[in-house]
Design a protein around this motif. Structure first.
Motif, PDB file in Angstrom:
ATOM      1  N   ASP A 131     -15.052 -29.037 -21.872  1.00  0.00           N
ATOM      2  CA  ASP A 131     -13.828 -28.394 -22.869  1.00  0.00           C
ATOM      3  C   ASP A 131     -12.968 -27.707 -21.834  1.00  0.00           C
ATOM      4  N   ALA A 132     -13.282 -27.131 -21.072  1.00  0.00           N
ATOM      5  CA  ALA A 132     -12.340 -26.155 -20.044  1.00  0.00           C
ATOM      6  C   ALA A 132     -11.706 -27.298 -19.159  1.00  0.00           C
ATOM      7  N   LEU A 133     -12.341 -28.364 -18.505  1.00  0.00           N
ATOM      8  CA  LEU A 133     -11.420 -29.306 -17.731  1.00  0.00           C
ATOM      9  C   LEU A 133     -10.564 -30.144 -18.826  1.00  0.00           C
ATOM     10  N   THR A 134     -10.895 -30.440 -19.978  1.00  0.00           N
ATOM     11  CA  THR A 134     -10.006 -30.920 -20.815  1.00  0.00           C
ATOM     12  C   THR A 134      -8.717 -30.187 -21.197  1.00  0.00           C
ATOM     13  N   LYS A 135      -8.834 -28.980 -21.427  1.00  0.00           N
ATOM     14  CA  LYS A 135      -7.749 -28.023 -21.655  1.00  0.00           C
ATOM     15  C   LYS A 135      -7.231 -27.776 -20.342  1.00  0.00           C
ATOM     16  N   ARG A 136      -7.648 -27.626 -19.174  1.00  0.00           N
ATOM     17  CA  ARG A 136      -6.886 -27.434 -17.991  1.00  0.00           C
ATOM     18  C   ARG A 136      -6.058 -28.499 -17.723  1.00  0.00           C
ATOM     19  N   ALA A 137      -6.399 -29.822 -17.829  1.00  0.00           N
ATOM     20  CA  ALA A 137      -5.517 -31.050 -17.801  1.00  0.00           C
ATOM     21  C   ALA A 137      -4.371 -31.097 -18.858  1.00  0.00           C
ATOM     22  N   ARG A 138      -4.807 -30.735 -20.033  1.00  0.00           N
ATOM     23  CA  ARG A 138      -3.861 -30.718 -21.114  1.00  0.00           C
ATOM     24  C   ARG A 138      -2.718 -29.960 -20.770  1.00  0.00           C
ATOM     25  N   ASP A 139      -3.193 -28.549 -20.543  1.00  0.00           N
ATOM     26  CA  ASP A 139      -2.205 -27.418 -20.148  1.00  0.00           C
ATOM     27  C   ASP A 139      -1.003 -27.956 -19.086  1.00  0.00           C
ATOM     28  N   ILE A 140      -1.521 -28.592 -18.131  1.00  0.00           N
ATOM     29  CA  ILE A 140      -0.858 -28.780 -16.845  1.00  0.00           C
ATOM     30  C   ILE A 140       0.258 -29.988 -17.128  1.00  0.00           C
ATOM     31  N   MET A 141      -0.462 -30.958 -18.095  1.00  0.00           N
ATOM     32  CA  MET A 141       0.377 -32.080 -18.352  1.00  0.00           C
ATOM     33  C   MET A 141       1.528 -31.430 -19.317  1.00  0.00           C
ATOM     34  N   LEU A 142       1.378 -30.623 -20.299  1.00  0.00           N
ATOM     35  CA  LEU A 142       2.037 -29.994 -21.309  1.00  0.00           C
ATOM     36  C   LEU A 142       3.335 -29.280 -20.494  1.00  0.00           C
ATOM     37  N   ASP A 143       2.823 -28.439 -19.794  1.00  0.00           N
ATOM     38  CA  ASP A 143       3.993 -27.755 -18.922  1.00  0.00           C
ATOM     39  C   ASP A 143       4.833 -28.580 -18.266  1.00  0.00           C
ATOM     40  N   THR A 144       4.241 -29.755 -17.488  1.00  0.00           N
ATOM     41  CA  THR A 144       4.990 -30.735 -16.872  1.00  0.00           C
ATOM     42  C   THR A 144       5.881 -31.468 -17.930  1.00  0.00           C
ATOM     43  N   LEU A 145       5.527 -32.209 -18.926  1.00  0.00           N
ATOM     44  CA  LEU A 145       6.214 -32.748 -19.938  1.00  0.00           C
ATOM     45  C   LEU A 145       7.391 -31.802 -20.477  1.00  0.00           C
ATOM     46  N   LYS A 146       7.382 -30.709 -20.912  1.00  0.00           N
ATOM     47  CA  LYS A 146       8.329 -29.543 -21.114  1.00  0.00           C
ATOM     48  C   LYS A 146       9.433 -29.412 -20.018  1.00  0.00           C
ATOM     49  N   ASP A 147       9.108 -29.718 -18.884  1.00  0.00           N
ATOM     50  CA  ASP A 147       9.799 -29.278 -17.500  1.00  0.00           C
ATOM     51  C   ASP A 147      10.511 -30.530 -17.632  1.00  0.00           C
ATOM     52  N   ILE A 148      10.082 -31.581 -17.391  1.00  0.00           N
ATOM     53  CA  ILE A 148      10.894 -32.803 -16.911  1.00  0.00           C
ATOM     54  C   ILE A 148      11.646 -33.299 -18.059  1.00  0.00           C
ATOM     55  N   THR A 149      11.222 -33.137 -19.385  1.00  0.00           N
ATOM     56  CA  THR A 149      11.990 -33.311 -20.356  1.00  0.00           C
ATOM     57  C   THR A 149      13.621 -32.559 -20.502  1.00  0.00           C
ATOM     58  N   LEU A 150      13.236 -31.259 -20.291  1.00  0.00           N
ATOM     59  CA  LEU A 150      14.336 -30.408 -20.364  1.00  0.00           C
ATOM     60  C   LEU A 150      15.411 -30.660 -19.109  1.00  0.00           C
ATOM     61  N   SER A 151      14.826 -30.914 -18.100  1.00  0.00           N
ATOM     62  CA  SER A 151      15.433 -30.999 -17.054  1.00  0.00           C
ATOM     63  C   SER A 151      16.231 -32.469 -16.967  1.00  0.00           C
ATOM     64  N   HIS A 152      15.868 -33.354 -17.971  1.00  0.00           N
ATOM     65  CA  HIS A 152      16.192 -34.693 -17.994  1.00  0.00           C
ATOM     66  C   HIS A 152      17.100 -34.854 -19.274  1.00  0.00           C
ATOM     67  N   SER A 153      17.296 -33.808 -20.038  1.00  0.00           N
ATOM     68  CA  SER A 153      18.052 -33.944 -21.162  1.00  0.00           C
ATOM     69  C   SER A 153      19.587 -33.348 -20.654  1.00  0.00           C
TER      70      SER A 153
END
Length: 281
Positions: free
Chosen positions: A259-281
């Protein structure tokens, strides 16, 4: 005099007709809904063409001992040929993480059918894909996926899915291959930068095989493709591969650790998703 007038009338009528037809074609192309249908049809046609192409490649590459390149060759061809046909281009960051030379579990966010272009552009060599079991019955695509050694999961059969993942983990060890999976399990179809909850299959597989997880994030592209609003525009898909997340030392039988591994991966991806979406818009 009358004959000449008729000829002039015919010529004028023909010119007007041609101009009208061209106007209709141009208007339909720039009409959002018409453009959506045309591009969706083009994508479907190329999907069928490359399913046949992939099946042929599968047979040829199996005979010459290059089976690990079947998916890669087919994917790249689709990304560039079909992508160009519908006006899709790509910007990829962190591509060095897609070619590490070691087996890994690649995980990527899943937005829509357009992810087929994403998959084509970034799919690594010596890698297989995990998909739902119903895909094996899709004409042509199913044949290609079977020959390409895809891992099929029946999500309605939990024990069957677990066995398939365990077998895939064993195959990874023996064949030193990688696996590509969408951990959300289905298309998110979200119009904002967000992720659905992750299923844990990819993480169990990585820990069992003792290999790293490599996250891949695609910026939200709802302004390019939106099936609900019938939008399919030309545009650039922004993709970012992230550094590997190591799985050594994690106990596959410990639910809390998975569960901790899953959460860690999802949190990293979500932060990156928000970052590259905002910088791309």
């Amino acid at each position: 005099m009358v004959v000449e007038s008729i000829k002039n009338f015919d010529m004028t009528f023909t010119q007007i007709s041609v101009a009208f037809i061209l106007l209709v074609i141009i208007r339909s192309w720039y009409s959002t809904k018409s453009q959506f249908l045309v591009k969706a049809l083009i994508s479907l046609i190329f999907g069928l063409v490359f399913s046949v192409y992939g099946s042929i490649i599968s047979i040829i590459f199996t005979f010459i001992g290059k089976r690990g390149l079947i998916n890669w060759v087919t994917a790249r061809g689709y990304a560039y040929v079909a992508g160009s046909a519908v006006g899709i281009s790509y910007k990829v960051e962190g591509e060095e993480y897609l070619n590490t030379g070691r087996p890994a579990i690649y995980i990527c966010n899943h937005q829509s059918a357009v992810d087929l272009f994403v998959l084509g552009r970034i799919f690594p060599k010596n890698c297989v894909i995990v998909g739902k079991s119903s895909l094996k019955f899709v004409p042509l695509l199913g044949i290609f996926m079977i020959l390409g050694r895809a891992v099929f999961l029946d999500r309605t059969n939990k024990s069957g899915a677990i066995n398939a993942l365990s077998k895939a983990a064993q195959d990874i060890k023996e064949r030193k291959t990688s696996v590509f999976i969408f951990p959300e399990g289905t298309r998110a179809r979200l119009e904002e930068a967000d992720l659905l909850p992750f299923k844990k299959g990819a993480f169990h597989m990585a820990v069992q095989a003792g290999i790293p997880i490599i996250p891949i994030v695609v910026a939200n592209y709802s302004e390019i493709y939106n099936s609900k609003q019938r939008i399919f525009r030309s545009g650039q898909l922004r993709i970012k591969a992230l550094p590997p997340i190591e799985t050594t030392g994690i106990n596959v039988d410990d639910k809390n650790e998975i569960d901790a591994l899953t959460k860690r991966a999802r949190d990293i991806m979500l932060d990156t998703l928000k970052d590259i979406t905002l910088s791309h818009s």
